[in-house]
Scaffold this active site. Sequence first.
Site, PDB file in Angstrom:
ATOM      1  N   TYR A 277     -25.773 -11.536  23.084  1.00 46.85           N
ATOM      2  CA  TYR A 277     -25.045 -10.705  22.518  1.00 46.85           C
ATOM      3  C   TYR A 277     -25.312 -11.097  21.070  1.00 46.85           C
ATOM      4  O   TYR A 277     -24.338 -11.112  20.012  1.00 46.85           O
ATOM      5  CB  TYR A 277     -23.640 -10.566  22.666  1.00 46.85           C
ATOM      6  CG  TYR A 277     -23.277 -10.001  23.862  1.00 46.85           C
ATOM      7  CD1 TYR A 277     -23.212  -8.829  24.690  1.00 46.85           C
ATOM      8  CD2 TYR A 277     -22.800 -11.074  25.160  1.00 46.85           C
ATOM      9  CE1 TYR A 277     -23.094  -8.533  26.060  1.00 46.85           C
ATOM     10  CE2 TYR A 277     -22.386 -10.584  26.285  1.00 46.85           C
ATOM     11  CZ  TYR A 277     -22.699  -9.511  26.797  1.00 46.85           C
ATOM     12  OH  TYR A 277     -22.260  -9.161  28.018  1.00 46.85           O
TER      13      TYR A 277
ATOM     14  N   GLU B  95     -30.248  -9.495  22.408  1.00 43.91           N
ATOM     15  CA  GLU B  95     -29.378  -8.189  22.121  1.00 43.91           C
ATOM     16  C   GLU B  95     -29.847  -7.036  22.498  1.00 43.91           C
ATOM     17  O   GLU B  95     -31.370  -6.927  22.424  1.00 43.91           O
ATOM     18  CB  GLU B  95     -29.390  -8.482  20.369  1.00 43.91           C
ATOM     19  CG  GLU B  95     -28.611  -7.191  19.751  1.00 43.91           C
ATOM     20  CD  GLU B  95     -27.285  -7.025  20.369  1.00 43.91           C
ATOM     21  OE1 GLU B  95     -27.027  -6.042  20.626  1.00 43.91           O
ATOM     22  OE2 GLU B  95     -26.497  -7.980  20.047  1.00 43.91           O
TER      23      GLU B  95
ATOM     24  N   CYS C 150      -4.183  -0.371   8.653  1.00 36.85           N
ATOM     25  CA  CYS C 150      -3.435  -1.402   8.881  1.00 36.85           C
ATOM     26  C   CYS C 150      -2.366  -1.002   9.691  1.00 36.85           C
ATOM     27  O   CYS C 150      -1.768  -0.004   9.817  1.00 36.85           O
ATOM     28  CB  CYS C 150      -2.966  -1.977   7.428  1.00 36.85           C
ATOM     29  SG  CYS C 150      -4.272  -2.318   6.512  1.00 36.85           S
TER      30      CYS C 150
ATOM     31  N   ASP D  88     -20.734 -13.743  22.727  1.00 32.72           N
ATOM     32  CA  ASP D  88     -19.884 -12.938  21.455  1.00 32.72           C
ATOM     33  C   ASP D  88     -19.898 -11.373  22.130  1.00 32.72           C
ATOM     34  O   ASP D  88     -20.691 -10.564  21.296  1.00 32.72           O
ATOM     35  CB  ASP D  88     -20.490 -13.314  20.146  1.00 32.72           C
ATOM     36  CG  ASP D  88     -19.629 -12.668  19.038  1.00 32.72           C
ATOM     37  OD1 ASP D  88     -18.475 -11.891  19.435  1.00 32.72           O
ATOM     38  OD2 ASP D  88     -19.744 -12.536  18.012  1.00 32.72           O
TER      39      ASP D  88
ATOM     40  N   GLN E 177     -20.087  -9.492  10.822  1.00 36.00           N
ATOM     41  CA  GLN E 177     -18.895  -9.563  10.658  1.00 36.00           C
ATOM     42  C   GLN E 177     -18.134  -9.231   9.177  1.00 36.00           C
ATOM     43  O   GLN E 177     -18.981  -9.394   8.356  1.00 36.00           O
ATOM     44  CB  GLN E 177     -18.186 -10.764  10.830  1.00 36.00           C
ATOM     45  CG  GLN E 177     -18.511 -11.420  12.049  1.00 36.00           C
ATOM     46  CD  GLN E 177     -17.406 -11.134  13.327  1.00 36.00           C
ATOM     47  OE1 GLN E 177     -16.437 -10.374  12.921  1.00 36.00           O
ATOM     48  NE2 GLN E 177     -17.512 -11.674  14.440  1.00 36.00           N
TER      49      GLN E 177
ATOM     50  N   CYS F 206       0.838  -1.110   0.076  1.00 32.69           N
ATOM     51  CA  CYS F 206       0.007   0.093   0.013  1.00 32.69           C
ATOM     52  C   CYS F 206       0.996   1.057  -0.109  1.00 32.69           C
ATOM     53  O   CYS F 206       1.802   1.368   0.955  1.00 32.69           O
ATOM     54  CB  CYS F 206      -0.794  -0.072   1.200  1.00 32.69           C
ATOM     55  SG  CYS F 206      -1.950   1.520   1.342  1.00 32.69           S
TER      56      CYS F 206
ATOM     57  N   CYS G 265      -8.168   1.177  -1.289  1.00 28.02           N
ATOM     58  CA  CYS G 265      -7.658   0.440  -0.064  1.00 28.02           C
ATOM     59  C   CYS G 265      -7.529  -1.039  -0.334  1.00 28.02           C
ATOM     60  O   CYS G 265      -8.520  -1.873  -0.734  1.00 28.02           O
ATOM     61  CB  CYS G 265      -8.885   0.640   1.060  1.00 28.02           C
ATOM     62  SG  CYS G 265      -8.428  -0.241   2.648  1.00 28.02           S
TER      63      CYS G 265
ATOM     64  N   CYS H 255     -13.119 -10.579  20.422  1.00 26.24           N
ATOM     65  CA  CYS H 255     -12.286  -9.919  19.564  1.00 26.24           C
ATOM     66  C   CYS H 255     -11.094  -9.065  20.463  1.00 26.24           C
ATOM     67  O   CYS H 255     -10.543  -8.274  20.024  1.00 26.24           O
ATOM     68  CB  CYS H 255     -13.052  -8.579  18.904  1.00 26.24           C
ATOM     69  SG  CYS H 255     -13.998  -7.938  19.866  1.00 26.24           S
TER      70      CYS H 255
END
Length: 464
Positions: free
Chosen positions: A320, A341, A89, A390, A291, A80, A167, A417
Amino acid sequence: MTKKRTHLPVQKNERLEVTFQDLTHEGAGVAKVDGYPLFVPDALPGEKADVKVVKTGKNFGFGRLMERHTTSTHRVDPPCPIYHWCGGCQLQHMDQEAQLSLKREQVINALHKYMGREDIPVQETIGMNEPWAYRNKAQVPVAERDGELIAGFFAKRSHHIVDMDHCLIQGDQNDAAIQVVKNILKRYEIEPYDEASGRGVIRHIVARNGRLSGETMVMLVTNGEELPHKKKLVEAIRSEVSGIHSIVQNINKKKTNVVYGERTEILWGEKYIEERIGKLRFALSPRSFFQVNPVQTEVLYEKVRQFAGLRGNETVIDAYCGIGSISLFLAEEARKVYGVEVIGEAISDARKNAKLNHFPNVEFSVGKAEEVVPWWRAALGVEADVIVVDPPRKGCDEKLLQTMIEMKPERIIYVSCNPATLARDLGILSDGGYEVQEVQPVDMFPQTTHIECVTRLVRKIKER
């Protein structure tokens, strides 16, 4: 009484030779000078270099790489052209083998730091065959520079936008849509939003694409209801964006870093675009969470299904649950799935997705998981065999963790995550009678430092 000054082993503007030992979670090289950590961008473990100290704090400092004396075998040239300025990134200068190893080490280190455990099996990170052009959603802030609208991602540790023409981690259709809309906004001289003054019209350009359906949604996030040349903008986007299925305006009047406001209006087309994961179809509304890497999402969800070990007679709770993606992945093999949720719009999408995929054995509720799950148990007599969580980056609410411990499901599947909050919560569940059997990292975000994990826990305390 004057404060005693702490002597540091390095001083600002000092130039020194160091050897890098590690990487931070933001991708900076870590070198230690007499035990004092120095964080330096664009450095890799094992490399020796001259650095200039640019900032010092009580516990760590920051440096700039001046000259590299040795080069890691894992170093590659970032493809890039704006990589060194853009903050999107952090690891393009590292080969894929090293990226996957680094992400596994993040998880191992978190388990050691927050749980004091080194015996938990952490599998090799599952990577992608093609770790580029994977994202199905782009949220790109806009600004004005030299009288012209620019759009790109924020530079590292700043709110300075790096103008972007392409990108490499965005899906091609999404990437093209962002550039087309950016040029249309320039053509009609739509004023970009200014953070400092709070004036201007366009705050963000958002593009979302269904990888298999080919459907694209474009959202313009505006600073108020007014959108100059609205009809002309819509017509231009319709004619120039490939695969356009929906054009949306989101109104965010608040002086905030949060991207979306509460009001969303459909300017043209459908309210939903469709994405597919495996055999399942998902209707995505403008603000629904999904996602961003559909290829790895299927890998992740298959691992959740494997860890759940369903045989057809289980009751599953999906806390969640978002738009119901994991719930529906498990519904085919479960007797009953309950999803909860806090975002009402997401639950509307979840119910639509259950109908779309013909799963009558799934039930969704709006509310906080830590409040709804105990209510299900008390009012409806729900006893879960498997609970899937999650949560967002902050991890699970402690009340929910205690509720899960009290419900005594045979298995808990934790999707995370954030290795730090994962390790913290696993410690609580472990103390509550659960054995952490296995952690599987999945590289959902190649070229970045982020890592997703699936963890399987089984109950080790049996009733007599």
